[in-house]
Each structure stands twice: as C-alpha cells, then as structure tokens.
Motif scaffolding. Structure first.
Motif, PDB file in Angstrom:
ATOM      1  N   PHE B  91       0.849  -1.187   0.000  1.00 53.75           N
ATOM      2  CA  PHE B  91       0.000   0.000   0.000  1.00 53.75           C
ATOM      3  C   PHE B  91       0.892   1.247   0.000  1.00 53.75           C
ATOM      4  O   PHE B  91       1.567   1.519   0.988  1.00 53.75           O
ATOM      5  CB  PHE B  91      -0.899  -0.029   1.236  1.00 53.75           C
ATOM      6  N   ARG B  92       0.957   1.934  -1.119  1.00 52.67           N
ATOM      7  CA  ARG B  92       1.702   3.194  -1.263  1.00 52.67           C
ATOM      8  C   ARG B  92       3.141   3.108  -0.708  1.00 52.67           C
ATOM      9  O   ARG B  92       3.584   4.010   0.030  1.00 52.67           O
ATOM     10  CB  ARG B  92       0.943   4.340  -0.584  1.00 52.67           C
ATOM     11  N   ARG B 269      -2.615   9.215   7.116  1.00 53.79           N
ATOM     12  CA  ARG B 269      -3.137  10.586   7.161  1.00 53.79           C
ATOM     13  C   ARG B 269      -3.420  11.100   5.759  1.00 53.79           C
ATOM     14  O   ARG B 269      -4.518  11.575   5.454  1.00 53.79           O
ATOM     15  CB  ARG B 269      -2.101  11.494   7.854  1.00 53.79           C
ATOM     16  N   ASP B 270      -2.412  10.986   4.892  1.00 52.41           N
ATOM     17  CA  ASP B 270      -2.542  11.478   3.523  1.00 52.41           C
ATOM     18  C   ASP B 270      -3.664  10.742   2.791  1.00 52.41           C
ATOM     19  O   ASP B 270      -4.449  11.360   2.049  1.00 52.41           O
ATOM     20  CB  ASP B 270      -1.212  11.291   2.792  1.00 52.41           C
ATOM     21  N   SER B 271      -3.758   9.431   3.007  1.00 52.03           N
ATOM     22  CA  SER B 271      -4.773   8.623   2.328  1.00 52.03           C
ATOM     23  C   SER B 271      -6.168   9.036   2.773  1.00 52.03           C
ATOM     24  O   SER B 271      -7.088   9.148   1.952  1.00 52.03           O
ATOM     25  CB  SER B 271      -4.538   7.134   2.624  1.00 52.03           C
ATOM     26  N   ILE B 272      -6.330   9.274   4.069  1.00 50.79           N
ATOM     27  CA  ILE B 272      -7.637   9.676   4.599  1.00 50.79           C
ATOM     28  C   ILE B 272      -8.046  11.037   4.050  1.00 50.79           C
ATOM     29  O   ILE B 272      -9.175  11.219   3.583  1.00 50.79           O
ATOM     30  CB  ILE B 272      -7.610   9.690   6.150  1.00 50.79           C
ATOM     31  N   ASP B 348     -10.310  -2.277   2.192  1.00 56.89           N
ATOM     32  CA  ASP B 348     -10.737  -2.802   0.885  1.00 56.89           C
ATOM     33  C   ASP B 348      -9.656  -2.582  -0.175  1.00 56.89           C
ATOM     34  O   ASP B 348      -9.425  -3.443  -1.019  1.00 56.89           O
ATOM     35  CB  ASP B 348     -12.042  -2.129   0.433  1.00 56.89           C
ATOM     36  N   ILE B 349      -9.029  -1.415  -0.099  1.00 54.61           N
ATOM     37  CA  ILE B 349      -7.959  -1.116  -1.072  1.00 54.61           C
ATOM     38  C   ILE B 349      -6.715  -1.949  -0.744  1.00 54.61           C
ATOM     39  O   ILE B 349      -6.116  -2.563  -1.623  1.00 54.61           O
ATOM     40  CB  ILE B 349      -7.626   0.394  -1.072  1.00 54.61           C
ATOM     41  N   HIS B 356      -7.397  -0.015  -6.773  1.00 53.05           N
ATOM     42  CA  HIS B 356      -7.053   1.399  -6.558  1.00 53.05           C
ATOM     43  C   HIS B 356      -5.559   1.540  -6.826  1.00 53.05           C
ATOM     44  O   HIS B 356      -4.783   0.629  -6.551  1.00 53.05           O
ATOM     45  CB  HIS B 356      -7.382   1.786  -5.103  1.00 53.05           C
ATOM     46  N   GLU B 357      -5.178   2.692  -7.334  1.00 55.93           N
ATOM     47  CA  GLU B 357      -3.761   2.898  -7.693  1.00 55.93           C
ATOM     48  C   GLU B 357      -2.832   2.827  -6.473  1.00 55.93           C
ATOM     49  O   GLU B 357      -1.629   2.630  -6.616  1.00 55.93           O
ATOM     50  CB  GLU B 357      -3.577   4.238  -8.413  1.00 55.93           C
TER      51      GLU B 357
END
Lengths: 362, 362
Positions: B91-92, B269-272, B348-349, B356-357
């Motif tokens: 994830f990222r 934080r950034d994702s939210i 989910d991502i 999702h990217e």
C-alpha cells in the motif's frame, strides 16, 4: 521498579589471556581507540543479571530492539586521570552515575545501585589501568551506556536492557594550546524545549543537532549556540554555555541558564559554578537570559568572556558570534582569562596536583 | 552526498537451506515474530556496499556506534497484504521510502535510489511470501531501518551506516472488533516542537514519550493527546490526530494539524485526507487548532468523531478525553461512523477487494 540489583562483588571476569599494549594516543581522535575490556550487565524486566567484565567486543543485538528503533539509549561521559604519583583518579564520578540513573529512569529502564555501579566502574578502570595515559591532558575516557535490547517492536518500555561501559584512551582536547571557537546562533532550530528531554543525557538530544552542526560548519563556524522559546540562550554545541559580563547593576557576573528542564546538568558546569562561588570575586547567576541581552552587552562592551563547558574540553573559549548574519567579535583574553583559570584549576584537581574532595584515587 | 548507490539486481542471497514454516499469528503481539529473512546493505562514507538478503540474525554492532549513542536511527512501517486471489500487495510503499529518504537525510546518512530500494523490499517480501498471512486484518509488517554503525564516539555524521529491513507477521489490530480509546491531554510535556525533529520518523521522537505513556496508562487512559506551543493539538500517541466537527461557520469539517514541521507526514493521514476530499461530503481542513477549540466544540455538542490514524491501526476511534482533570465523553458512533467507513475503505484497497492505484500487486 525495584527488582534484583547487581553487585560489584559478583562480577564475572573473562579477561584477555595476553596483556594488550596501550595504543599511542598522540594525534588520536576522540573515541577512536578502546581499552581491551568492557563492563556489561543485562536486565530482564526489573531484574539485573550477573555483572561481567569481558574483552571489548561487538554487541550482538536483535535488529528489532528498542535501542535501535525508539531511541531507548542513554550514556555518560567521564574520565580517569593518572597523577604524578602514578595513581589513577576519577573526578566526581558519583555525579555521572546519578545522572545516568536519572536518564535511565527517563527511559523507563530498571534502577541500579549507584555505589555498586561505581565499584564496577572502578574495577574496570583497574583492570585496564595500563591504558590510562600518563601525560597531562591525556586520560581514559569512560562511557557508561544503557540501551533497550528487547526482542519485539513494541513502542513502550523495554523489557530487556543492557548497561555497559566502554573506555577509550584520549589525548588532550587542545594539543596545541587553548583554541577559541566561533559560534553561529541558531534561532530557527531547537536542541531542546520545555517539556522535552533536554535535561537527560539520552541519544535523542544528539540526533537532531547533527544536521544543523554540518550546516553551521559549512558557514565557517565551529559550534551552534542553541536558543529556547523567547530567544533564551540554552547551550552551545553539546556543552553548557557561560558568559562573564557586567550585569545591568554594573556587577561583574557569571551568567548561565538555570537547570529548568531543557539544560543538561553538566558536572563541569556544576564544578565551575562552585569554584567561582568559592572565589567570591564574581557573582554567579543561574538565570534565563536572551541572545538579545548577550548581543546588547557585546555592543556595550560589557562582555568579558564567553565559554562552553563540558567533560571533553573542560572549557571552550569563544572569540566570535554570528547572530542573524551579523558577526560580533567576542573578547577572548585567553592567558589572563577566567576561562583559563578555570581550565587550570579543574585540571589541577583532576590530575591530583591540588588535593580536592572532587578527585578520588581508585 | 552522492556516492555509490545500490541496485536490486546486485542482491546477494544467503537464504535458509530449509523452508521455515510460518508462525501462527493468532493472538500474537505486534512485532514479536519475524519472517526468516532480512535485507541489509552497509555504507562507508557516501558509498553503499552490496545489498544482501540473509537469514534473520542478530546484528553485530560496535558498542561505540552512533546508532546506540547519539540517536542516529530512523525507521519506516508499512505492510504486505494477501488478497483473495492470493496475490501479495503493498500500500503506497513509495511514500514510505520517500519518508525514509527524508529521515535519513535529516540524520546525514547517505542517499539511496528509492526505486531500487522498493525493488529490494519487494524481493524480500517475495522470498518470504509464505509468511504473509492470508486472512483479512492479518499482514506482514515491514520495518525498513537505518542506523549509524561507525567505529568511533564522535558526535557528528556517521561515516558508516546500515540500512536493513526486517519483517514481522502480525494479526489484526482489532481482533474483537473496533475498540475505542480514551485520551489524556498532556499540556506539560512535548512529543515535538517547532524547529525540532517531529516530522522525521527517527528514534528520537519515540524516546521521550514512553515515560509519559506509562504515566498515562496508570491513570487509566489509553493514549496521550500531545500539544504544541499555544496548546495546539499535535498528535495522539504515535498517530496523527483527526476530528470531524461542525466548524465555526457551521460546516461539517475534518480538521487535522498541518504538516508544518512538528507532525509526522503519515501515509494513512494522507490517504484519509485524499479519500474524504474525493467524497465531497465533508470539508477537509489542515489547520492548527487548539485543545480549547476541541473542548469548546465538545461542550457545544459540535464534535461528531475523533480518531487517531496510522499504519498499525489504520484508524483508532476516540470515546473520551481528559483535559486538566475533567473527563469529556467524545461521541463515538462506531458502526455508522466516518472512522469505520475510512477503516473499511482503506482495508478494501489494501486487500485488493477494490482496485485502486494505491495498492500494487508485487
């Protein structure tokens, strides 16, 4: 927080089978060579295990331990000196071990018996006595250290800890005579802050400044003068800071920041304040003052001397200061200075040329 | 600061000769078990050596290294997830490696190539793919870490450094369902401060709070809500803090502290913030707010929800807050909450149930 303690009488020795010749300390950098033995003792939960003196060796540490992830590490610095009668001396070691206890408490490490720890320290120095250099200015630097050695990544108190002492023969801080330093005032970054960890000797306080010290050196200055909120003067580099000036009442005064939580309670700081008080010639003032007070006093010609103080250098005289891009020369009388008098007085005690309760033969 | 880089194609593998069976993660605490391999690469001055993937092992470190004395240590935390098609996902991860680069730069460690480091990370996860658990909520926690490994006690940049990755199979943060936490506001101590190191993921930021966290737990609260100068709200425990409230203009708003130097730039934080912005239902406001703003809003009944966010928990809902000895209940709607919606959306991502990217199959 009171488990099984460790005692010097229980030290298990696994010493080098052959005598290791002392290194040549001439031209040696700080903390580059190490004496052949080290002290170590490990705790599990509140209980200390068996104290050991082993040959100096790399530590085998879990890559997940909190000493390597969450800054659970603290240390002390003091020295062993060889006097003219060939005795080995320590300078106020109980102050360092008290501060180590406080730093360890700050990191939620187990408590130890300070007297027993001092006996362990002395025993280590005795074993490596050949590595305490003989000349004035030379010494065996002693580095007690405590680190979290737990086996998990939990952010919390470490359930395992290692307390160890390594020792390093070091040459004089000023091999070619007293060398003044120039300071760059940093009014943007902070070494410490009220409510932080500035008064504990923990690794965390040293990590942040290293980047800024590199930037400071690029600008041609030796050390950073750190400020706190309201532009109060905190410390210089990793030393306490002192100034001798004519105060606003016209009195000759030594001023330094008080121990209000952001300042490291230096052993050299305490010794200097005590000596100057005993002389009765200069008023001693432990009180907050700002960089503006300092610059104004420089402009008025009211500053006599400024210096940093700490175990490594004892004192470090200042000859210049840059604040917001303006360079100010700082009076630096050197040979006739209070700084020099303090340097000589403290060295005389450390090397036993003058008998004093601060110096203990071991 | 641009020496020899390392490349994933050069990885030297010394793998376990036998397959190590995965541990049972049920009931396992965070970071207690580790997968059988680790990545490591060492630098001397600016030059990185050969990257290696070895069996998980204790590190052999000089007892004098700056990683153990001067807080020269930083880390990252991210996870590998197994999706329903049995793919492994990150994830990222590029955000974590960019932040690692920034933290290492803050500590004057050498630079690395982020794409190559990501390839090394992926290769390690592929080798220990059997240790990425299969169930929702389970994952392989990845811990890239960099430490100073120099051979001297010099207070300054480390001339040797080790960058390594260990990985730990972990169970769900909420094994028995979403569990709200109560917060104790600490208006006396500080996690970070302007001009300090709060925005870097370095060990130093974790050392100071551990003592206060223990005190907080003794008072029956789960986490500390950290404030900055002027009583502004900083972070909660080791997480970013967010509040959904009716702002002074009567708008429904998610407010969180801006990335102005004291706040860790969290990936969660950034994702939210990005997700909530994309929904278009709630205004997103990265702006300073004080504990007084928060308490006033609680008293007015204008607070909808508060939560912490970070990699370990994704989100951590808050149900109570103690400020200066007064306890305030915090609305905590749980099943119908934005907190829960964010938790599910991000999971989910992460587990690939929704493409999702941010989620990459490796």
């Amino acid at each position: 927080m009171s488990g099984k303690l460790f005692f010097a009488k229980d030290i298990v020795r696994k010493l080098s089978p052959v005598a290791v010749p002392p290194v040549c300390t001439k031209g040696l950098g700080f903390g580059e060579a190490f004496a052949p033995h080290m002290f170590e003792v490990d705790s599990i939960k509140e209980d200390w295990g068996t104290p050991q003196i082993n040959q100096f060796h790399n530590l085998s540490l879990p890559p997940q331990c909190s000493g390597l992830h969450y800054g659970l590490q603290c240390f002390e610095g003091l020295k062993a000196y060889r006097d003219k009668k060939n005795n080995i001396r320590l300078f106020r070691p109980e102050m360092n071990l008290r501060r180590l206890q406080n730093s360890m408490n700050r990191l939620v490490f187990p408590r130890f018996d300070e007297k027993e720890m001092l006996d362990c320290l002395k025993e280590l120095v005795r074993i490596d006595a050949d590595h305490v250099p003989a000349e004035r200015g030379y010494s065996l630097y002693l580095r007690p250290t405590a680190i979290g050695t737990n086996h998990n990544l939990r952010v919390g108190p470490a359930d395992r800890c290692k307390l160890f002492i390594i020792t390093s023969p070091v040459g004089p801080y000023y091999p070619t005579g007293f060398k003044p330093v120039s300071l760059m005032v940093d009014d943007e970054h902070r070494r410490a802050w009220p409510g932080g960890t500035g008064s504990s000797k923990i690794g965390a306080n040293y990590a942040g400044p290293i980047f800024h010290q590199v930037e400071c050196a690029k600008k041609g200055y030796s050390q950073i003068l750190w400020l706190g909120p309201g532009d109060v003067v905190d410390e210089v580099g990793a030393m306490n800071f002192m100034c001798i000036w004519k105060n606003k009442n016209g009195e000759r005064e030594l001023i330094t920041a008080p121990l209000d939580g952001t300042i490291l309670p230096g052993v050299t700081r305490d010794s200097i304040l005590s000596l100057v008080r005993s002389w009765g010639e200069i008023k001693v003032n432990e009180q907050r003052f700002t960089i503006h007070d300092l610059v104004d006093a420089l402009k008025r010609g009211d500053v006599e001397e400024m210096f940093g103080c700490g175990t490594a250098a004892i004192v470090s005289p200042v000859n210049g200061l840059n604040f917001k891009g303006t360079h100010y020369d700082v009076p630096c009388p050197l040979e006739t200075s209070v700084t020099m008098r303090l340097f000589n007085t403290i060295q005389d005690i450390q090397y036993g040329d003058v008998e004093h309760e601060w110096s203990t033969v071991i």
